[in-house]
Every structure is written in C-alpha cells, then in structure tokens.
Design an enzyme around this catalytic site. Structure first.
Site, PDB file in Angstrom:
ATOM      1  N   GLU A 213      -1.991 -12.283  -6.361  1.00 42.58           N
ATOM      2  CA  GLU A 213      -2.422 -12.502  -4.978  1.00 42.58           C
ATOM      3  C   GLU A 213      -3.779 -11.842  -4.761  1.00 42.58           C
ATOM      4  O   GLU A 213      -4.005 -10.726  -5.193  1.00 42.58           O
ATOM      5  CB  GLU A 213      -1.365 -11.913  -4.032  1.00 42.58           C
ATOM      6  CG  GLU A 213      -1.670 -12.119  -2.571  1.00 42.58           C
ATOM      7  CD  GLU A 213      -1.968 -13.570  -2.233  1.00 42.58           C
ATOM      8  OE1 GLU A 213      -1.110 -14.435  -2.447  1.00 42.58           O
ATOM      9  OE2 GLU A 213      -3.095 -13.848  -1.765  1.00 42.58           O
TER      10      GLU A 213
ATOM     11  N   GLY B 131     -11.445   2.421  -0.876  1.00 44.04           N
ATOM     12  CA  GLY B 131     -10.079   2.936  -0.750  1.00 44.04           C
ATOM     13  C   GLY B 131      -9.109   1.782  -0.705  1.00 44.04           C
ATOM     14  O   GLY B 131      -9.363   0.726  -1.285  1.00 44.04           O
TER      15      GLY B 131
ATOM     16  N   CYS C 117      -5.331  -1.207  -3.201  1.00 46.13           N
ATOM     17  CA  CYS C 117      -5.552  -1.960  -4.442  1.00 46.13           C
ATOM     18  C   CYS C 117      -6.606  -1.364  -5.379  1.00 46.13           C
ATOM     19  O   CYS C 117      -6.283  -0.994  -6.502  1.00 46.13           O
ATOM     20  CB  CYS C 117      -5.902  -3.409  -4.119  1.00 46.13           C
ATOM     21  SG  CYS C 117      -4.521  -4.285  -3.367  1.00 46.13           S
TER      22      CYS C 117
ATOM     23  N   LYS D 166      -5.907   2.099  -7.257  1.00 54.19           N
ATOM     24  CA  LYS D 166      -4.807   2.075  -8.235  1.00 54.19           C
ATOM     25  C   LYS D 166      -5.067   1.052  -9.347  1.00 54.19           C
ATOM     26  O   LYS D 166      -4.735   1.286 -10.506  1.00 54.19           O
ATOM     27  CB  LYS D 166      -3.466   1.827  -7.541  1.00 54.19           C
ATOM     28  CG  LYS D 166      -3.141   0.389  -7.238  1.00 54.19           C
ATOM     29  CD  LYS D 166      -1.725   0.229  -6.693  1.00 54.19           C
ATOM     30  CE  LYS D 166      -1.476  -1.180  -6.204  1.00 54.19           C
ATOM     31  NZ  LYS D 166      -1.499  -2.208  -7.224  1.00 54.19           N
TER      32      LYS D 166
ATOM     33  N   LYS E 263     -10.214   0.304   6.038  1.00 52.46           N
ATOM     34  CA  LYS E 263     -11.080  -0.765   6.530  1.00 52.46           C
ATOM     35  C   LYS E 263     -10.536  -1.249   7.869  1.00 52.46           C
ATOM     36  O   LYS E 263      -9.418  -0.877   8.243  1.00 52.46           O
ATOM     37  CB  LYS E 263     -11.178  -1.900   5.513  1.00 52.46           C
ATOM     38  CG  LYS E 263      -9.913  -2.674   5.276  1.00 52.46           C
ATOM     39  CD  LYS E 263     -10.285  -3.891   4.472  1.00 52.46           C
ATOM     40  CE  LYS E 263      -9.105  -4.662   4.000  1.00 52.46           C
ATOM     41  NZ  LYS E 263      -9.458  -5.818   3.240  1.00 52.46           N
TER      42      LYS E 263
HETATM   43  N1  NAD Z   1      -1.851  -5.011   0.063  1.00 55.55           N
HETATM   44  C1  NAD Z   1      -2.773  -5.845  -0.398  1.00 55.55           C
HETATM   45  O1  NAD Z   1      -3.804  -6.075   0.215  1.00 55.55           O
HETATM   46  C2  NAD Z   1      -2.569  -6.555  -1.712  1.00 55.55           C
HETATM   47  C3  NAD Z   1      -3.400  -7.631  -2.049  1.00 55.55           C
HETATM   48  C4  NAD Z   1      -3.185  -8.282  -3.268  1.00 55.55           C
HETATM   49  C5  NAD Z   1      -2.184  -7.851  -4.106  1.00 55.55           C
HETATM   50  N2  NAD Z   1      -1.413  -6.773  -3.772  1.00 55.55           N
HETATM   51  C6  NAD Z   1      -0.351  -6.374  -4.684  1.00 55.55           C
HETATM   52  O2  NAD Z   1       0.890  -6.874  -4.177  1.00 55.55           O
HETATM   53  C7  NAD Z   1       1.946  -5.943  -4.454  1.00 55.55           C
HETATM   54  C8  NAD Z   1       2.639  -5.557  -3.181  1.00 55.55           C
HETATM   55  O3  NAD Z   1       1.722  -4.845  -2.379  1.00 55.55           O
HETATM   56  P1  NAD Z   1       2.003  -4.527  -0.853  1.00 55.55           P
HETATM   57  O4  NAD Z   1       0.777  -3.884  -0.326  1.00 55.55           O
HETATM   58  O5  NAD Z   1       2.541  -5.735  -0.190  1.00 55.55           O
HETATM   59  O6  NAD Z   1       3.184  -3.438  -1.019  1.00 55.55           O
HETATM   60  P2  NAD Z   1       4.066  -2.756   0.126  1.00 55.55           P
HETATM   61  O7  NAD Z   1       4.306  -1.389  -0.340  1.00 55.55           O
HETATM   62  O8  NAD Z   1       3.441  -2.997   1.467  1.00 55.55           O
HETATM   63  O9  NAD Z   1       5.435  -3.578   0.099  1.00 55.55           O
HETATM   64  C9  NAD Z   1       6.333  -3.587  -0.958  1.00 55.55           C
HETATM   65  C10 NAD Z   1       7.721  -3.848  -0.401  1.00 55.55           C
HETATM   66  O10 NAD Z   1       8.617  -4.060  -1.482  1.00 55.55           O
HETATM   67  C11 NAD Z   1       9.883  -3.504  -1.120  1.00 55.55           C
HETATM   68  N3  NAD Z   1      10.688  -3.352  -2.335  1.00 55.55           N
HETATM   69  C12 NAD Z   1      10.491  -2.519  -3.392  1.00 55.55           C
HETATM   70  N4  NAD Z   1      11.440  -2.702  -4.322  1.00 55.55           N
HETATM   71  C13 NAD Z   1      12.261  -3.669  -3.872  1.00 55.55           C
HETATM   72  C14 NAD Z   1      13.424  -4.315  -4.389  1.00 55.55           C
HETATM   73  N5  NAD Z   1      13.935  -3.993  -5.571  1.00 55.55           N
HETATM   74  N6  NAD Z   1      14.009  -5.261  -3.633  1.00 55.55           N
HETATM   75  C15 NAD Z   1      13.513  -5.597  -2.429  1.00 55.55           C
HETATM   76  N7  NAD Z   1      12.429  -5.039  -1.893  1.00 55.55           N
HETATM   77  C16 NAD Z   1      11.795  -4.094  -2.598  1.00 55.55           C
HETATM   78  C17 NAD Z   1       9.523  -2.232  -0.413  1.00 55.55           C
HETATM   79  O11 NAD Z   1      10.577  -1.755   0.405  1.00 55.55           O
HETATM   80  C18 NAD Z   1       8.306  -2.677   0.409  1.00 55.55           C
HETATM   81  O12 NAD Z   1       8.686  -3.148   1.696  1.00 55.55           O
HETATM   82  C19 NAD Z   1       1.295  -4.782  -5.205  1.00 55.55           C
HETATM   83  O13 NAD Z   1       1.412  -4.997  -6.583  1.00 55.55           O
HETATM   84  C20 NAD Z   1      -0.159  -4.875  -4.796  1.00 55.55           C
HETATM   85  O14 NAD Z   1      -1.020  -4.338  -5.758  1.00 55.55           O
HETATM   86  C21 NAD Z   1      -1.566  -6.132  -2.592  1.00 55.55           C
END
Ligand code: NAD
Length: 432
Positions: free
Chosen positions: A151, A260, A263, A266, A324
């Site tokens: 994503e 910051g 993403c 990390k 941001k």
């Molecule tokens: N936040 C961004 O802007 C963004 C953009 C692109 C990609 N990503 C990637 O997408 C992924 C998710 O990021 P995010 O920011 O949405 O994370 P987040 O921490 O906001 O959400 C993750 C969710 O997953 C849930 N979860 C964890 N283990 C679980 C399980 N076994 N069953 C059900 N639910 C479970 C957690 O409770 C949490 O609500 C990461 O790998 C991140 O690097 C994030």
C-alpha cells in the site's frame, strides 16, 4: 467481491471502507475489541479527512462490517488482506513480523475454499514465502495463493490516494489470481491508475525501495538547506529550480524537520537490516537514517541558539505536533524529541494541534495543551511552527501574541522572511 481485511488501522480501515465503496462486501477484522466496538457504534478511531462519511455510508448499506470474529470473516471471503502493523523490532531494528505471521496463521485455520491471501502490510522481501509456509502447515497448496500488494497511501490524503493511486503493484505469478485482483481494482484502473504486475518478492522490494527513496529525497534537501543557510541562498528557490527537472521532480523536495511518521523511519531501518542479512550494504540508506537522526539534534540546537542557550523559564509555543498535517498520527514525529528536550531544559511549553491533546506529553513537566491558537501563543517568547496545518498559514502574530519581542521559528517555511522583517518580528526559518 467478498473481502476480509485483517487489521483495522490506518491502512486496513481506509482500504476496507474504500473497497466497500467500490461495491464489494468487506469484513474488517481487528483483535482490538474496543476499536471494533467504537466502529460499530459509529465512531472513527483515527483522524483521516473524508473517512467518516465513507465508513458511515457503507456501514448503513451493510457492505462494510466490523467484527472480532476472524473465523466468519475469512470463511465468508474470497480475498483476505493482511493490514496489520509491522513496527520496528526491539531486537534488531528490522520489521517485527509477529503480527503478520499471527494474522496469517489465524486466517489459515478458516480457509474452507480457495482464498487469495494478500499482504498489504509493508513486509521485507521473502516474507510472502514465509507466510506461504505458515499456511501450508494447515492447508494444502491448492487452497490458497499468497500475493503481495503493498500500500502506498499517505495519511492525511489516504482516501484520495486509495482512489487515485499512481500505481497498483501486485506481486504474484499466478495468472488466475492476478486477473481476479485486476478486476477488483478495475474501477481505479479505468480512472488511469497503472496496474503493475511483478513477482511476489519484486512487489515487496518495490515498497521498501520507494519509501527509502522518498526518505532520501527529504534528507537530501534538508542537508542542502543547512548549506543554504551558510551561503545566504534560499532553499525554496533551490527546490523549485531542481524540481523543474523532470528527472528529479518537485515532490518531497521541501526542507523541514526530520522525516517522521509510521513508515519512513521504520522502513528505512528495516530495509537496511534485511539487506545486511542478504550480505548487501545499503550504505546510502544507512547514511540517510543517520542524517535524519542528526537533524532532530540540529533543530533543537538551533532553538537553544535562538535563546543564547538560556532556555530556562522561556515560554515556547509549538504549533502542530503531528508528523504531518491532516492526521493525528504522532509516530516518530520530531516533536517527540523536541518537546521533551525543551521541557528538560526548563522551558514552559504550550502546544496546540488541530488533532487534539497528545498522551505522549501528558507526563512532561511544564508542557500544556491549549485548545486554541491564540491562547497558546499569548505571551510567548518563541513560537515554533512544527506541522504544516492549513490553519497556521495566515496567522497575525502581532495580534495573537502580546509579547512584542516574540520570535518565530517557522520549520515549514510558511511565511515570508521579508514580510516578517517589515512588521518587526525576529523570524527564523529553514534554509533561507
Ligand atoms: N499508515 C500508513 O500511512 C501506511 C501507508 C502504507 C503502508 N503502511 C503499512 O501498512 C501496515 C499497517 O499500518 P497501519 O498504520 O495501518 O497500522 P496500525 O497500527 O494503524 O493498525 C494495525 C491494526 O492491526 C491490528 N492487528 C494486529 N494484529 C492483528 C491480528 N492478528 N488480527 C486482527 N487485527 C490485528 C491492530 O489492533 C491495529 O488496529 C504496516 O505494515 C505499515 O507499514 C502504512
């Protein structure tokens, strides 16, 4: 199509809601019961412009459901998206994949017919191979296919980014599965998004390589800004002049605080650690990580210099603390370094952020959240513009701050140094 999204965070909730909006039936699963209860009672746990309306509309039409019941969600779906977090591991700075593996393992129990398991979480190259192995422990190979579909959405612009992505990257060699995902994304492809197919490892690599490149671009212009400050050059002109070259492009060339968010910090660490495991030294990315770390120190040193190292009891206002604008996400924001540092030095800090008070600062000495720009700036010695929220772009500092000697440190270059000089405000910005 019937879709299950595991992990209802920034990515999962936005993707789930937008897939539902395209006419699919989506089951959003999260292990966090409180989050699911909130969503089922109409509350949105994150701040993301436009999201609430889409969630509401699709929830009412029953295309979007929120549940803790992973069994039912998986059994009822054809495509399972894994959208759980992949934070930095405490052990070795790589991506902590425990949530991804747990989600895959749990989902595998309920595979009752052919399912496409899609990793949307950002995962290091070869993770898809490991997910496949985990599922193979419970189910035969002909019952599933593991695909990578990273994503690229940005918080704060997530809905637009989901609906109009530059590209949709799908990593798999299974033609049938590719066709199915192509038809899921067809409404976006029809509007001009490129559907790019590669193998699974290739898609995993594209995500990390893209994020590390963007982080590099930010650090690059930040260092150029340091140089501009010493040579009386305006970094804004340099960004524009460079960005006009189509090979370079103007985006991510704006100097400011250290990068910051959830993403870039990390992902830059994770890609270097993974590469080390494959005996490849990603020295450029390693130096970007270092440069970004130094930038946080450089900015607080500059604040100290503004006060000739006498920070104790100085009244400092921080406008914006998120990494941001248009998000409530605090992960790896420069403010998490800056505010504790200034508090330790004895400054009296008021901060204001449109996304509200932050628990991260609640225990710090002399740090208060004021839910009003005016109040937070009143009698301030220094106002720091840390985050580029729209409401900070046209402030009348003379009016909102009673201290005639107030200084401004604009870390986002929102104001003109000339105009500030004209109205008699001592003004500092970045790279000019
Ligand atoms: N936040 C961004 O802007 C963004 C953009 C692109 C990609 N990503 C990637 O997408 C992924 C998710 O990021 P995010 O920011 O949405 O994370 P987040 O921490 O906001 O959400 C993750 C969710 O997953 C849930 N979860 C964890 N283990 C679980 C399980 N076994 N069953 C059900 N639910 C479970 C957690 O409770 C949490 O609500 C990461 O790998 C991140 O690097 C994030």
């Amino acid at each position: 199509m019937k879709i299950c999204v595991i992990g209802t965070g920034y990515v999962g909730l936005v993707s789930g809601a937008c897939f539902a909006d395209l006419g699919n039936t989506v089951y959003c699963v999260d292990k966090n019961k409180k989050k699911i209860d909130m969503l089922n009672s109409g509350e949105i746990p994150i701040f993301e412009p436009g999201l609430s309306e889409i969630v509401k509309k699709n929830y009412i039409s029953k295309r979007l459901r929120f549940t803790n019941d992973i069994a039912r969600a998986v059994k009822s779906s054809d495509i399972i998206f894994i959208c759980v977090g992949t934070p930095t591991s405490k052990k070795n700075k790589s991506a902590d994949l425990q949530y991804v593996y747990k989600a895959a393992s749990e989902a595998s129990k309920y595979i009752n017919k052919f399912k496409i398991i899609v990793t949307k979480s950002t995962v290091p190259v070869t993770t898809g191979d490991k997910i496949e192995k985990i599922i193979l422990k419970k189910k035969k190979k002909n019952l599933f296919e593991v695909v990578s579909n990273p994503e690229f959405l940005r918080e704060g612009e997530a809905i637009r980014d989901f609906r109009f992505p530059d590209r949709i990257v799908v990593g798999s060699n299974n033609k049938k599965v590719i066709r199915k995902l192509e038809s899921l994304y067809e409404p976006l492809i029809k509007k001009g998004s490129v559907f790019f197919q590669t193998n699974r490892r290739g898609a995993e690599m594209i995500k990390y390589a893209s994020n590390a490149f963007l982080a590099t671009k930010i650090s690059y212009i930040n260092e150029i800004a340091n140089f501009c400050e010493k040579t009386d050059v305006n970094v804004e002109d340099v960004s524009l002049g460079m960005g006009l070259d189509k090979r370079i492009g103007s985006r991510f060339l704006r100097a400011g605080p250290a990068y910051g968010g959830s993403c870039f910090p990390k992902d830059t660490k994770a890609i270097t650690v993974t590469a080390d495991l494959f005996k490849t030294n990603l020295s450029i990315i390693k130096s970007v990580i270092n440069s970004n770390k130094n930038r946080k120190i450089l900015l607080v040193k500059r604040i100290q210099k503004i006060f000739s190292n006498k920070i104790k009891n100085k009244k400092i206002t921080i406008l914006g603390v998120t990494f941001k604008p248009n998000t409530d996400d605090m992960r790896q924001s420069t403010s998490l370094f800056m505010i504790p540092f200034l508090s330790k030095k004895g400054a009296k800090i008021n901060y204001y952020d449109p996304s509200g008070e932050k628990k991260e600062f609640s225990k710090l000495k002399n740090v208060s959240f004021l839910n009003d720009i005016r109040e937070s700036c009143l009698n301030s010695d220094l106002i720091i513009i840390h985050t580029e929220w729209d409401e900070f772009k046209t402030l009348d500092f003379k009016k909102i701050c009673r201290n005639k000697k107030v200084k401004i440190y604009d870390m986002r270059n929102l104001y003109s140094p000339k105009k500030m000089k004209k109205i008699g405000i001592t003004y500092y910005s970045i790279g000019r």
